[in-house]
Scaffold this motif. Sequence first.
Motif, PDB file in Angstrom:
ATOM      1  N   GLU A  71      -4.370  -5.178   9.196  1.00 27.94           N
ATOM      2  CA  GLU A  71      -5.816  -5.166   9.363  1.00 27.94           C
ATOM      3  C   GLU A  71      -6.454  -4.190   8.374  1.00 27.94           C
ATOM      4  N   VAL A  72      -7.437  -4.669   7.638  1.00 27.74           N
ATOM      5  CA  VAL A  72      -8.131  -3.832   6.657  1.00 27.74           C
ATOM      6  C   VAL A  72      -9.054  -2.854   7.382  1.00 27.74           C
ATOM      7  N   GLN A  73      -8.836  -1.566   7.165  1.00 26.60           N
ATOM      8  CA  GLN A  73      -9.667  -0.526   7.774  1.00 26.60           C
ATOM      9  C   GLN A  73     -10.823  -0.111   6.853  1.00 26.60           C
ATOM     10  N   ALA A  74     -10.536  -0.066   5.545  1.00 20.14           N
ATOM     11  CA  ALA A  74     -11.566   0.352   4.592  1.00 20.14           C
ATOM     12  C   ALA A  74     -11.196  -0.151   3.208  1.00 20.14           C
ATOM     13  N   VAL A  75     -12.208  -0.349   2.382  1.00 17.15           N
ATOM     14  CA  VAL A  75     -12.002  -0.707   0.975  1.00 17.15           C
ATOM     15  C   VAL A  75     -12.046   0.592   0.171  1.00 17.15           C
ATOM     16  N   LEU A  76     -10.923   0.964  -0.414  1.00 14.57           N
ATOM     17  CA  LEU A  76     -10.843   2.226  -1.152  1.00 14.57           C
ATOM     18  C   LEU A  76     -11.289   2.075  -2.597  1.00 14.57           C
ATOM     19  N   SER A  77     -11.068   0.890  -3.164  1.00 21.23           N
ATOM     20  CA  SER A  77     -11.423   0.705  -4.575  1.00 21.23           C
ATOM     21  C   SER A  77     -11.551  -0.780  -4.895  1.00 21.23           C
ATOM     22  N   ARG A  78     -12.570  -1.101  -5.678  1.00 21.39           N
ATOM     23  CA  ARG A  78     -12.714  -2.445  -6.234  1.00 21.39           C
ATOM     24  C   ARG A  78     -12.947  -2.288  -7.739  1.00 21.39           C
ATOM     25  N   LYS A  96      -9.511  -4.872 -12.308  1.00 18.54           N
ATOM     26  CA  LYS A  96      -8.087  -5.170 -12.315  1.00 18.54           C
ATOM     27  C   LYS A  96      -7.495  -5.340 -10.931  1.00 18.54           C
ATOM     28  N   SER A  97      -7.984  -4.577  -9.950  1.00 14.65           N
ATOM     29  CA  SER A  97      -7.275  -4.551  -8.668  1.00 14.65           C
ATOM     30  C   SER A  97      -8.214  -4.276  -7.505  1.00 14.65           C
ATOM     31  N   ARG A  98      -7.654  -4.458  -6.325  1.00 16.40           N
ATOM     32  CA  ARG A  98      -8.316  -4.099  -5.071  1.00 16.40           C
ATOM     33  C   ARG A  98      -7.370  -3.180  -4.305  1.00 16.40           C
ATOM     34  N   VAL A  99      -7.930  -2.112  -3.731  1.00 11.54           N
ATOM     35  CA  VAL A  99      -7.128  -1.161  -2.963  1.00 11.54           C
ATOM     36  C   VAL A  99      -7.758  -1.015  -1.584  1.00 11.54           C
ATOM     37  N   TYR A 100      -6.949  -1.261  -0.548  1.00 13.93           N
ATOM     38  CA  TYR A 100      -7.440  -1.220   0.828  1.00 13.93           C
ATOM     39  C   TYR A 100      -6.603  -0.244   1.660  1.00 13.93           C
ATOM     40  N   ARG A 101      -7.259   0.382   2.630  1.00 12.22           N
ATOM     41  CA  ARG A 101      -6.518   1.103   3.663  1.00 12.22           C
ATOM     42  C   ARG A 101      -6.306   0.118   4.808  1.00 12.22           C
ATOM     43  N   VAL A 102      -5.024  -0.083   5.171  1.00 16.35           N
ATOM     44  CA  VAL A 102      -4.713  -1.087   6.193  1.00 16.35           C
ATOM     45  C   VAL A 102      -3.957  -0.443   7.346  1.00 16.35           C
ATOM     46  N   ARG A 111       0.923   2.213  12.087  1.00 19.10           N
ATOM     47  CA  ARG A 111       1.036   2.984  10.858  1.00 19.10           C
ATOM     48  C   ARG A 111      -0.079   2.606   9.895  1.00 19.10           C
ATOM     49  N   GLU A 112      -0.652   3.603   9.250  1.00 20.30           N
ATOM     50  CA  GLU A 112      -1.665   3.365   8.228  1.00 20.30           C
ATOM     51  C   GLU A 112      -1.014   3.388   6.855  1.00 20.30           C
ATOM     52  N   MET A 113      -1.409   2.439   6.003  1.00 17.27           N
ATOM     53  CA  MET A 113      -0.854   2.344   4.663  1.00 17.27           C
ATOM     54  C   MET A 113      -1.957   1.964   3.683  1.00 17.27           C
ATOM     55  N   VAL A 114      -1.616   2.016   2.427  1.00  7.99           N
ATOM     56  CA  VAL A 114      -2.528   1.574   1.376  1.00  7.99           C
ATOM     57  C   VAL A 114      -1.960   0.295   0.777  1.00  7.99           C
ATOM     58  N   MET A 115      -2.787  -0.732   0.719  1.00  7.29           N
ATOM     59  CA  MET A 115      -2.399  -2.013   0.126  1.00  7.29           C
ATOM     60  C   MET A 115      -3.090  -2.162  -1.221  1.00  7.29           C
ATOM     61  N   LYS A 116      -2.297  -2.432  -2.255  1.00  5.39           N
ATOM     62  CA  LYS A 116      -2.878  -2.687  -3.575  1.00  5.39           C
ATOM     63  C   LYS A 116      -2.576  -4.128  -3.969  1.00  5.39           C
ATOM     64  N   LEU A 132       2.636  -2.161  -0.781  1.00  5.59           N
ATOM     65  CA  LEU A 132       2.168  -1.146   0.168  1.00  5.59           C
ATOM     66  C   LEU A 132       2.749   0.212  -0.186  1.00  5.59           C
ATOM     67  N   VAL A 133       1.933   1.258  -0.054  1.00  6.49           N
ATOM     68  CA  VAL A 133       2.399   2.625  -0.248  1.00  6.49           C
ATOM     69  C   VAL A 133       1.915   3.477   0.915  1.00  6.49           C
ATOM     70  N   ASP A 134       2.522   4.653   1.057  1.00  7.00           N
ATOM     71  CA  ASP A 134       2.102   5.579   2.105  1.00  7.00           C
ATOM     72  C   ASP A 134       0.631   5.952   1.932  1.00  7.00           C
ATOM     73  N   TYR A 135      -0.055   6.068   3.052  1.00  7.71           N
ATOM     74  CA  TYR A 135      -1.458   6.491   3.020  1.00  7.71           C
ATOM     75  C   TYR A 135      -1.521   8.014   3.040  1.00  7.71           C
ATOM     76  N   ILE A 136      -2.206   8.578   2.074  1.00  9.68           N
ATOM     77  CA  ILE A 136      -2.361  10.029   1.977  1.00  9.68           C
ATOM     78  C   ILE A 136      -3.705  10.401   2.604  1.00  9.68           C
ATOM     79  N   LYS A 137      -3.655  11.115   3.716  1.00 11.63           N
ATOM     80  CA  LYS A 137      -4.888  11.548   4.377  1.00 11.63           C
ATOM     81  C   LYS A 137      -5.406  12.797   3.667  1.00 11.63           C
TER      82      LYS A 137
END
Length: 573
Positions: free
Chosen positions: A274-281, A284-290, A297-302, A349-354
């Motif tokens: 589930e997408v929690q927030a859009v970190l970057s648009r 080249k890419s889209r980065v989401y906090r999921v 677990r929270e992760m970053v999806m690129k 997916l990568v670890d989400y850095i708070k």
Amino acid sequence: MTESSLSISFGQAFVAPDRRRHRSSMSVQIPGGSQLSAKGACALISDSTWRNAIAKQAGDLSVRGFLADYYSTPEHWDVKTSAHRVLRALNGWSYSQSAYIEGGSYICSLSAMVFRHREVHLFHMGDTLVFRLRGAEFEQMSRDHVTDLGGYRYPSRALGMDGSLDIDYVTDSLKQGDLFLFTTQAVRGTLLPSDFVQLIRADVSDLDATCERLAEAALSRAQERGYGGDQFCFQLVRIDRLPEEVEPEHPVPLYGDLPVPPELSPGERLDGFEVQAVLSRTAKSRVYRVHDARNEREMVMKAPSPELSLRNAYQEHFALQQWVVQRVNSPFVPKIVETSRPRRYQYYLVDYIKGESLSDWALRHPQASLGARLDLARQLVKAVQALHRRDVLHQSIHPDNLMVDAHGRLVLTDFGACHLRESDSQQAARELARQVGLNEHSAPEYALDTEVGRRSDQYELASTIYWLLTGHQPYALAPNELRSHTDLERMSYTSARRYNPAIASELDDALKRALDPQRALRFRRLGEFAYHLRTPRRNEDGVARQPWQTPATLWKAVAGVLLLLLLLSWWLR
């Protein structure tokens, strides 16, 4: 393994008076499940020269390094692409590290064979030997690349010998019952082809025992002829069963065949995330906090940008990003998250850095001490060093690509411009950095079409640290504004002490050198720059000690004065 999958068996034997000082290494790896189908099974042998002080480390590292990196390559890469990328990265690291070793090097011959489906792929460098026994036919599959110097035969075109790597590549079909023999040049002058066939065919029910017979026969023949045959190794691989030729009715699509995800918004789901927030648009890419509800677990999806769904070149580099990050092991680089969930789209997916970006951290902590800022700078250096140890250039180091968590740990993020440092890829690396976008911290060579490399990362690293310590840029003319080489003469360094008097002159000089517009004049090694970022020792009153105040320097000065007084007393007698 299912009845239709590839099945192989193997045996090994090693003869050496001291296993701790051997110079050869060999291994066979047979993965299970989908990885056997996607990547196949591997058999390798490596051999270094007997005059090499670190021959054991060279042989072991080449085998372990290939296996670890080959099986972490993206599944949609074919065997040749995966092996060539891994070998070139391994060669670059071995070549660069050998320059710092006295009396030794990471140079070694290497033969790597991949068995996938009904085909065999051989990648060969140097003078290791690979033979195939099929029925009564015994043939050598590898070529001997050797050079005669002073009566000794040395391997040529070996791994780690040069910055560029020439790889022999052979592919052929497999047949059930094929036997592949791996050995080294030490066997030359001992056993004949007919001896190999006879000893192998005597009994192939136990391949370890067969390899032992070969080793004993080679050692006996060497002793009879007065050879120094104290190191022999043999490895046999047999094809017991081949997979069926018929493809499955509904083959599982490989990662590269998957579509680019659509544009996502908070609350939407993709493959169970589930997408929690859009970190970057970006273009080249889209980065989401999921959020993964299965394990909370929270992760970053690129994922690639939807606009680039038909750009195969970028999608290929996107897969390379994942592999590059996966190879780097550092607390200052995010970890790739592997999931067992089936993947229907291209992403990783990568670890989400708070935490917050370094830019935001600097805005919230304008009164942060020099020591706190230097601590972040040293962490950044370690992150970049971790990449360079894997021969990876980041090419986009700036405050917005750095995260600081609640505990003060700095993490290097965004690998959209990362590139493997290979001698034949200078232009590709430079063009990739330009496509991602240059900024005020980019090294001048990216704007001027000159050679790029580790010192380019050093410039961007030093520029970011200069900004962190002073809040300003080191040059009035930004490197990304350069139009010709004559513009370099207009780049005049502004002392960091002008903005922050607490910065020691020694550190200011180090920053000036790391930020030299001329790439060749920067530090040769990043560790030299890192040395100047150490925290100065302080007196009891909290004031930083000057160099002459350190105990070692003080006693040297006292000893010099005493020696001078002694000489004067003798002269005045």
